[in-house]
Write an enzyme that holds these catalytic residues in place. Structure first.
Site, PDB file in Angstrom:
ATOM      1  N   LYS A 284       0.821  -1.214   0.000  1.00  0.00           N
ATOM      2  CA  LYS A 284       0.000   0.000   0.000  1.00  0.00           C
ATOM      3  C   LYS A 284       0.858   1.268   0.000  1.00  0.00           C
ATOM      4  CE  LYS A 284      -2.728   2.620   3.365  1.00  0.00           C
ATOM      5  NZ  LYS A 284      -1.955   3.232   4.436  1.00  0.00           N
ATOM      6  N   ASN A 285       1.853   1.315   0.897  1.00  0.00           N
ATOM      7  CA  ASN A 285       2.620   2.562   1.023  1.00  0.00           C
ATOM      8  C   ASN A 285       3.485   2.846  -0.202  1.00  0.00           C
ATOM      9  OD1 ASN A 285       1.390   2.948   3.452  1.00  0.00           O
ATOM     10  ND2 ASN A 285       3.138   2.380   4.717  1.00  0.00           N
TER      11      ASN A 285
ATOM     12  N   ARG B 169      -5.166  10.985   2.935  1.00  0.00           N
ATOM     13  CA  ARG B 169      -3.828  11.440   3.310  1.00  0.00           C
ATOM     14  C   ARG B 169      -2.833  11.288   2.170  1.00  0.00           C
ATOM     15  NH1 ARG B 169      -0.715   9.205   6.269  1.00  0.00           N
ATOM     16  NH2 ARG B 169       0.720  10.927   6.515  1.00  0.00           N
TER      17      ARG B 169
ATOM     18  N   ASP C 175      -5.539   9.574   9.393  1.00  0.00           N
ATOM     19  CA  ASP C 175      -5.604   8.516  10.397  1.00  0.00           C
ATOM     20  C   ASP C 175      -5.593   9.068  11.822  1.00  0.00           C
ATOM     21  OD1 ASP C 175      -5.683   5.823  10.741  1.00  0.00           O
ATOM     22  OD2 ASP C 175      -3.792   5.424   9.733  1.00  0.00           O
TER      23      ASP C 175
ATOM     24  N   ASP D  58       4.605   0.150  12.037  1.00  0.00           N
ATOM     25  CA  ASP D  58       3.339  -0.453  11.631  1.00  0.00           C
ATOM     26  C   ASP D  58       3.166  -1.882  12.129  1.00  0.00           C
ATOM     27  OD1 ASP D  58       2.510   1.812  10.398  1.00  0.00           O
ATOM     28  OD2 ASP D  58       2.921   1.164   8.355  1.00  0.00           O
TER      29      ASP D  58
ATOM     30  N   MET E 146       7.182   6.345  17.655  1.00  0.00           N
ATOM     31  CA  MET E 146       6.823   7.309  16.622  1.00  0.00           C
ATOM     32  C   MET E 146       5.474   7.979  16.801  1.00  0.00           C
ATOM     33  SD  MET E 146       8.115   6.504  12.815  1.00  0.00           S
ATOM     34  CE  MET E 146       9.697   5.767  12.964  1.00  0.00           C
TER      35      MET E 146
END
Length: 435
Positions: free
Chosen positions: A23-24, A98, A122, A320, A342
């Site tokens: 996805k990223n 985003r 998010d 993640d 983070m």
């Protein structure tokens, strides 16, 4: 009424599962098609909301988008409608996604101007976009915020290469500045650049398009601006977050699972972190095989002190996957400290896990100690709501391992990042129903 998953847990799964495209990476490389008027073909694109919205947005801008098959598209950004960027339609679509910030770098580079609405996204604490804007400003872009229509208007008619020290090694920030710099005049040096595999993929793709980038894979990128870029073909890596999620799923449910085509050399330390939790996994070709284990024991450090697992910029462990590691540790033997550096509210989903019977001490918004149950006590099914993408899948894994029935609401959050997750888990034998 929103959709929900109803899960009857507590039974082992078995079979093969193939991770989706990343996805990223998708959000970056799909934005990069705006840098050329020639055709770009991208394959292994995941069929998920965030990515589909971005593709739709490109279509609205005038990009000719063709879907060749389920996961392959061609893009041709010949005629871009500049007026679209000041429209209410763009504000509605761009503001709700985003990933839409990623189109700014390419637009500035190619057309010398852009307009963008203030972005949304998010719920995992503050996610600043300063890195993007500061980078563009260093290259010579000028920003004017118009409070009347809520848009930033950016003038970048004279982008010049320069030395940029990023204030944080932001993946999207680095990607955006790289895309702006490839067509700027002169040489740009980006220090403290993110160096994730997804960013390396973007740089390799841009290089095939004619960009001149050196230092790929390091935190110091040097970019010599070129006049224009051409078309190319690009295949996305498999999603490493999905791969990590499936390793955790296999361990926690005591399942024998084979994860197909994982591009193992791009996974960094992910497999090692799961091994530290005592999870057995072996590489077979480019597949990860996880045997059914009824027991896994967390290692301690050499001096016997408690294991700590923390996130860090690549090649450190990705934030993640910390939610997944936290959940998997619940049924391990031993204890582990999870340190989420983070984001400040990613650990708040542990209250749901406590309701299920987990032994977790939330030390503060960034740290949680998990005291493993060693499968002596099973979690119990409950009703819960998913706060963000990664917590959603962690709760899903917990539910699949729990005795009894669980209901997870707000699954739209999960589906922003994981394609057809219920169908794919059913194929492994999971008892999961969408209501």
């Amino acid at each position: 009424m929103t959709n929900a998953f109803v899960i009857n847990g507590g039974k082992p799964l078995k079979g093969e599962i193939t991770p989706q495209g990343a996805k990223n990476e998708a959000l970056q490389v799909i934005s990069a098609v705006l840098l050329t008027e020639e055709k770009v073909t991208i394959s292994n694109i995941p069929d998920i909301k965030d990515v589909n919205k971005l593709i739709e947005l490109l279509g609205d801008m005038g990009v000719i988008v063709e879907r060749i098959n389920e996961h392959t598209y061609t893009f041709e950004a010949k005629d871009i409608n500049q007026d679209f960027f000041l429209s209410e339609a763009f504000k509605a679509k761009g503001g709700g996604l985003r990933g839409s910030i990623m189109i700014v770098g390419p637009l500035l580079a190619r057309f010398g101007k852009a307009s963008i609405p203030k972005p949304g996204g998010d719920k995992i604490g503050r996610r600043r976009l300063d890195t993007h804007f500061l980078g563009f400003e260093k290259l010579g872009a000028q920003f004017n915020y118009n409070p009347e229509n809520g848009f930033f208007n950016v003038d970048a008619s004279n982008l010049q290469g320069t030395y940029i020290l990023l204030d944080e090694a932001s993946v999207t920030g680095t990607a955006n500045v790289v895309m702006a710099a490839v067509l700027a005049k002169g040489t740009t040096t980006i220090y403290n650049a993110a160096c994730e595999p997804y960013l390396q993929q973007l740089c390799k793709m841009l290089s095939r398009m004619g960009a001149r980038i050196s230092g790929i894979g390091s935190n110091l990128l040097t970019i010599e601006g070129v006049e224009k870029l051409g078309g190319t073909e690009h295949r996305l890596l498999p999603d490493m977050i999905e791969i990590g999620s499936f390793i955790g799923l296999a361990a926690m449910t005591g399942s024998e699972i084979t994860i197909k085509d994982v591009q193992y050399k791009e996974l960094g330390m992910i497999p090692d972190v799961f091994k530290r939790l005592g999870i057995k996994l072996e590489l077979r070709g480019d597949d990860i095989f996880i045997p059914a284990q009824d027991h896994y024991e967390i290692e301690t450090f050499i001096d016997g002190s408690i294991m700590t697992i923390a996130d860090a910029p690549w090649p450190g462990f990705t934030p993640d996957l910390l939610s997944i590691v936290l959940v998997v540790a619940i049924q391990a033997k031993g204890s582990v400290l999870i340190h989420q550096k983070m984001f400040e509210s990613r650990l708040f989903f542990v209250d749901k896990l406590l309701d299920m019977g987990a032994q977790i001490i939330l030390c503060d918004p960034h740290r949680a100690t998990v005291i493993g149950l060693d499968n002596q006590v099973k979690l119990r099914g409950i009703s819960m709501t998913s706060p963000d993408i990664r917590a959603g899948v962690s709760l899903l894994i917990a539910a699949l391992s729990a005795q009894g029935q669980s209901t997870i609401y707000n699954i739209e959050q999960i589906e922003r990042g994981y394609q057809h997750i219920d169908t794919r888990l059913k194929a492994l034998g999971a008892d999961i129903t969408r209501i």
